[in-house]
Design a protein around this motif. Structure first.
Motif, PDB file in Angstrom:
ATOM      1  N   LEU A   1      49.031  89.707  46.718  1.00 47.10           N
ATOM      2  CA  LEU A   1      49.546  89.579  45.855  1.00 47.10           C
ATOM      3  C   LEU A   1      51.246  90.458  46.051  1.00 47.10           C
ATOM      4  CD1 LEU A   1      47.453  91.073  42.970  1.00 47.10           C
ATOM      5  CD2 LEU A   1      48.033  88.658  43.316  1.00 47.10           C
ATOM      6  N   THR A   2      51.225  91.418  46.818  1.00 47.96           N
ATOM      7  CA  THR A   2      52.233  92.049  47.088  1.00 47.96           C
ATOM      8  C   THR A   2      53.368  91.245  48.034  1.00 47.96           C
ATOM      9  OG1 THR A   2      51.273  94.340  47.157  1.00 47.96           O
ATOM     10  CG2 THR A   2      53.297  94.065  48.501  1.00 47.96           C
ATOM     11  N   VAL A   3      52.705  90.472  48.968  1.00 47.85           N
ATOM     12  CA  VAL A   3      53.267  89.455  49.935  1.00 47.85           C
ATOM     13  C   VAL A   3      53.936  88.459  49.091  1.00 47.85           C
ATOM     14  CG1 VAL A   3      53.215  87.489  51.871  1.00 47.85           C
ATOM     15  CG2 VAL A   3      51.857  89.781  52.011  1.00 47.85           C
TER      16      VAL A   3
ATOM     17  N   ALA B   1      54.739 100.979  46.662  1.00 54.24           N
ATOM     18  CA  ALA B   1      53.305 101.150  45.721  1.00 54.24           C
ATOM     19  C   ALA B   1      52.260 100.522  46.667  1.00 54.24           C
ATOM     20  CB  ALA B   1      53.605 100.122  44.588  1.00 54.24           C
ATOM     21  N   PHE B   2      52.542  99.442  47.644  1.00 51.93           N
ATOM     22  CA  PHE B   2      51.594  98.573  48.566  1.00 51.93           C
ATOM     23  C   PHE B   2      50.841 100.104  49.134  1.00 51.93           C
ATOM     24  CE2 PHE B   2      50.058  96.673  52.321  1.00 51.93           C
ATOM     25  CZ  PHE B   2      49.199  96.175  51.837  1.00 51.93           C
TER      26      PHE B   2
ATOM     27  N   ARG C   1      42.178  94.063  49.498  1.00 47.16           N
ATOM     28  CA  ARG C   1      42.135  92.666  49.696  1.00 47.16           C
ATOM     29  C   ARG C   1      42.707  92.060  48.550  1.00 47.16           C
ATOM     30  NH1 ARG C   1      40.061  90.756  53.642  1.00 47.16           N
ATOM     31  NH2 ARG C   1      39.642  88.642  52.488  1.00 47.16           N
ATOM     32  N   LEU C   2      42.848  92.642  47.312  1.00 47.33           N
ATOM     33  CA  LEU C   2      43.505  92.205  45.989  1.00 47.33           C
ATOM     34  C   LEU C   2      45.078  92.276  46.275  1.00 47.33           C
ATOM     35  CD1 LEU C   2      43.602  90.893  43.186  1.00 47.33           C
ATOM     36  CD2 LEU C   2      43.608  93.290  42.352  1.00 47.33           C
TER      37      LEU C   2
ATOM     38  N   TYR D   1      43.149  87.140  37.172  1.00 47.84           N
ATOM     39  CA  TYR D   1      44.317  87.969  36.504  1.00 47.84           C
ATOM     40  C   TYR D   1      45.572  88.396  37.652  1.00 47.84           C
ATOM     41  CZ  TYR D   1      41.681  88.050  32.102  1.00 47.84           C
ATOM     42  OH  TYR D   1      40.755  87.989  31.103  1.00 47.84           O
ATOM     43  N   GLY D   2      45.186  88.828  38.418  1.00 44.70           N
ATOM     44  CA  GLY D   2      46.219  89.156  39.407  1.00 44.70           C
ATOM     45  C   GLY D   2      46.855  87.816  40.097  1.00 44.70           C
ATOM     46  N   GLY D   3      46.257  86.762  40.382  1.00 44.09           N
ATOM     47  CA  GLY D   3      46.827  85.777  40.702  1.00 44.09           C
ATOM     48  C   GLY D   3      47.800  85.257  39.575  1.00 44.09           C
ATOM     49  N   ALA D   4      47.268  85.122  38.384  1.00 41.92           N
ATOM     50  CA  ALA D   4      47.901  84.757  37.335  1.00 41.92           C
ATOM     51  C   ALA D   4      49.356  85.447  37.175  1.00 41.92           C
ATOM     52  CB  ALA D   4      47.162  84.686  36.014  1.00 41.92           C
ATOM     53  N   GLY D   5      49.301  86.809  37.317  1.00 35.98           N
ATOM     54  CA  GLY D   5      50.324  87.485  37.250  1.00 35.98           C
ATOM     55  C   GLY D   5      51.478  87.230  38.406  1.00 35.98           C
TER      56      GLY D   5
END
Length: 163
Positions: free
Chosen positions: A144-146, A120-121, A139-140, A23-27
């Motif tokens: 995602l932030t990058v 936020a990170f 690790r998630l 879900y994180g990647g899809a976001g």
């Protein structure tokens, strides 16, 4: 595909659960797609893609703050303590930054979102250190932030350089 963890390295408890990773990647798809469209579409459509990117960024930035509101709710004793003011105060800050980012000129909105996602990170890293979230959350969030920051920065370059 099972819900087993995605390998996260040597640290115990650092594996990201597969649903969170998926879900994180899809976001990231809207961030990447809108950023590409900002660069390749003609000006009118590129501006629309930029608006969509800013809107989606605002939603996700608000979501990241809401994570901390939920953490405070899950620890009612902590929310009543002096730290509760800081935790709940931080939890609404990303949403406020996101809202303001939508009323600024696009370049200002992108810059404000970069600041918001970066803050936020670091708030999430602090939550990991304090044991408020699982170790895998770092690790998630890192990749995602990058990607989010690269997308927002690329769109900002497009706006600043090309208009």
């Amino acid at each position: 595909m099972s819900d087993r963890a995605v390998s996260g390295g040597a640290a115990a408890g650092a594996d990201v659960p597969r649903p969170a990773a998926v879900y994180g990647g899809a976001g990231l798809i809207p961030f990447v797609a809108c950023t590409v469209l900002v660069w390749v579409l003609p000006p009118g459509w590129a501006n629309f893609a930029l608006d969509v990117l800013l809107g989606y960024g605002a939603v996700i930035l608000s979501f990241l703050g809401a994570v901390h509101w939920g953490l405070a709710l899950a620890d009612p004793g902590g929310a009543r303590a002096d730290a509760g003011w800081r935790r709940l105060g931080w939890s609404v800050t990303p949403a406020l930054l996101a809202w303001v980012s939508l009323v600024l000129v696009p370049l200002g909105g992108l810059v404000l979102q970069v600041i918001g996602f970066t803050a936020a990170f670091f708030a999430d890293l602090r939550a990991v250190r304090l044991g408020r979230v699982p170790a895998w959350y770092r690790r998630l969030r890192r990749p995602l932030t990058v990607v989010v920051l690269l997308c927002l920065a690329a769109a900002a370059v497009r706006v600043a350089v090309i208009g």
